[in-house]
Design an enzyme around this catalytic site. Structure first.
Site, PDB file in Angstrom:
ATOM      1  N   GLU A 190      11.422  65.225  83.331  1.00  9.95           N
ATOM      2  CA  GLU A 190      11.023  66.510  83.155  1.00  9.95           C
ATOM      3  C   GLU A 190      11.428  66.615  81.751  1.00  9.95           C
ATOM      4  OE1 GLU A 190      13.426  69.160  85.584  1.00  9.95           O
ATOM      5  OE2 GLU A 190      12.752  68.219  87.506  1.00  9.95           O
ATOM      6  N   GLU A 226      18.363  63.839  90.383  1.00  5.65           N
ATOM      7  CA  GLU A 226      19.625  64.785  90.127  1.00  5.65           C
ATOM      8  C   GLU A 226      20.620  64.963  91.177  1.00  5.65           C
ATOM      9  OE1 GLU A 226      18.711  68.347  88.269  1.00  5.65           O
ATOM     10  OE2 GLU A 226      17.669  67.466  86.497  1.00  5.65           O
TER      11      GLU A 226
END
Ligand SMILES: *[C@@H]1O[C@H](CO)[C@@H](O)[C@H](O)[C@H]1NC(C)=O
Ligand SMILES: *[C@@H]1O[C@H](CO)[C@@H](O)[C@H](O)[C@H]1NC(C)=O
Ligand SMILES: *[C@@H]1O[C@H](CO)[C@@H](O)[C@H](O)[C@H]1NC(C)=O
Ligand SMILES: *[C@@H]1O[C@H](CO)[C@@H](O)[C@H](O)[C@H]1NC(C)=O
Length: 450
Positions: A264, A163
């Site tokens: 995730e 990220e």
């Protein structure tokens, strides 16, 4: 990076690899390899079925593989959940992990490992901090992490970043993430006895996620990721394959030539029934996806956990029970799940308002980091190091396409098409774009906002 002056310099990196003897592989699980757009353990398709495991969360990053009493306790829950993988975000690369990795190996569990720590990562604050933080001190830490885990056969893969791009407006980090991926792949190919998948874990930013996927799989083989992963919270129960929009994502990535999985998942807007698991391991998705990792094991302040820890005692919650039930009732498809063996590199996305990356050039490996390719990285700084964001020496220029090609062929394993063993020396373009020191506050955690 168009303004870099181009002066070709042949950096002779001595192709002396005869003296590298890979250590004995540790562990009994078969190493997982990439074939086409899928993972394989031996001749069996491998689907990631996992949970994210970082007790203490990001705020208090500790190495959970060194706390053996807790790990031993938690492995029993991993077995009860029926998972085959955990993701760990932070480890201490100055320590030995034989015992923790053996506990996992004995339980049939692989490790998906992030190669960055909050203090040793790219600093995405702006273009200057990105340039400054891609430096030899940072790479030494990353390579030391590779050294610390490469010998375990149950090391599934490395994430080269997590990220880093987390907004519409910081796609300018992409070349730096891709350079780190290239460097890790080259380090592994040059120094390790097997190919270990390396790829990026992206935030699901609607405006640029597809461009990210294409970008990390375009260009020369040395710089293409071995997989693409993203953190996807778009399935919020009650939902379905269509309502979640996951059917459209399968369509979007149907021609992607590398494995894709969810690094995730697990939206907590409503009670989690984990309905996504039935779709994720269904042939609706397995021609494109290779499973995923439920977020996350322990309950932290953000409220996603499936176990509570109080005074060293763990208590599973109702989410744990539902996740366990969802995994239990969802088998993998039989056969190969419809994977594609012979995909091609993606087309690089063009520059736009949503993709602020000009051209395809990447920063060159900082010259002071080149020695690690032949000498090894040495001891890692662990979790008490001073940090790398403003340390060492940044890259001096742009790389020639293909410069990350391996300079030897790993013993006995194919070098994922990156090397024919000719010992091609990278050529590096210099000089020099002065990179100003940035007095701004150091934003730790550019890769660790989980
Ligand atoms: C990007 O956008 C965020 C808000 O979404 C803002 O806080 C940040 O300052 C912006 N960064 C740059 C480099 O413009
Ligand atoms: C599979 O796809 C079909 C057609 O889109 C859909 O009706 C079905 O619910 C899906 N099943 C799962 C488990 O995703
Ligand atoms: C290297 O390859 C040879 C021949 O395939 C094999 O016998 C040997 O065990 C390998 N060495 C290592 C360290 O993997
Ligand atoms: C090896 O790769 C180099 C550079 O790509 C190329 O010039 C050479 O012909 C190749 N050699 C073989 C034997 O494939």
């Amino acid at each position: 990076m168009k303004s870099f002056a181009l002066v070709a310099l042949c950096a002779a990196i001595a192709p002396v690899f005869g003296n590298i003897v890979p250590r004995q592989t540790k562990g009994k699980l078969p190493a997982v390899t990439v074939k086409g757009n899928a993972f394989f353990a031996g001749s069996n398709r491998f689907y990631v079925r996992g949970v994210a495991y970082q007790p203490g969360g990001a705020a208090d990053a500790k190495d959970p593989l060194l706390d053996l009493p807790s790990l031993r306790r938690d492995v029993e829950n991993f077995k009860s959940l029926g998972i085959n993988t955990i993701r760990v975000y932070t480890i201490d690369n100055s320590k030995n992990h034989d015992e923790g990795m053996k506990l996992l190996d004995d339980a049939g569990i692989y490790l998906a490992l992030d190669a960055n720590t909050p203090k040793y990562s790219l600093n995405r604050e702006n273009l200057a901090t990105l340039r400054r933080s891609y430096n030899d001190v940072y790479l030494q830490n990353v390579f030391a992490t590779v050294d610390a885990f490469a010998d375990y056969s149950n090391l599934l893969l490395f994430f080269s970043g997590n990220e880093v791009i987390n907004e519409r407006n910081n796609t300018n980090a992409a070349p730096f993430i891709k350079a780190v991926t290239r460097d890790m792949k080259q380090y592994i190919a040059n120094r390790k006895g097997r190919v270990i998948p390396v790829g990026y874990s992206a935030a699901d930013v609607a405006e640029n996620i597809e461009a990210q996927a294409l970008y990390f799989n375009c260009g020369t083989d040395d710089e293409r990721s071995d997989f693409f992963a993203f953190n996807d919270y778009s399935w919020c129960d009650p939902s379905s394959f269509q309502i979640s929009g996951w059917d459209k994502k399968v369509e979007t990535y149907k021609d992607y030539s590398k494995p894709i999985f969810l690094s995730e998942f697990g939206c907590i807007t409503n009670t989690r029934e984990w309905g996504e698991i039935a779709s994720l391991y269904h042939t609706n998705m397995t021609s494109v996806y290779s499973g995923g990792l439920a977020y996350e094991y322990t309950v932290e302040p953000n409220g996603y956990g499936i176990v509570e820890i109080n005074n060293g005692k763990i208590e599973t919650n109702a989410d744990f029970d539902r996740l366990k039930a969802a995994y239990a009732k969802t088998k993998n498809p039989t056969g190969n799940g419809g994977f594609k063996e012979n995909g091609r590199a993606s087309q690089c996305p063009s520059e736009s308002d949503e993709w602020e990356v000009e051209g395809t050039a990447l920063p060159a490996l900082p010259s002071r980091a080149q020695k690690y390719m032949t000498e090894g990285a040495g001891t890692g700084p662990g979790l008490s190091g001073a940090g790398s964001h403003f340390a060492g020496q940044a890259s001096e220029g742009t790389a020639t396409a293909g410069s990350g090609q391996a300079t030897r062929t790993p013993n006995g394993s194919a070098a994922s098409g990156t090397s024919n063993g000719t010992g091609a020396a990278p050529s590096v373009d210099i000089p020099i774009r002065a990179v100003g020191m940035v007095a701004a506050s150091v934003l730790f955690g550019a890769v660790l906002l989980f």
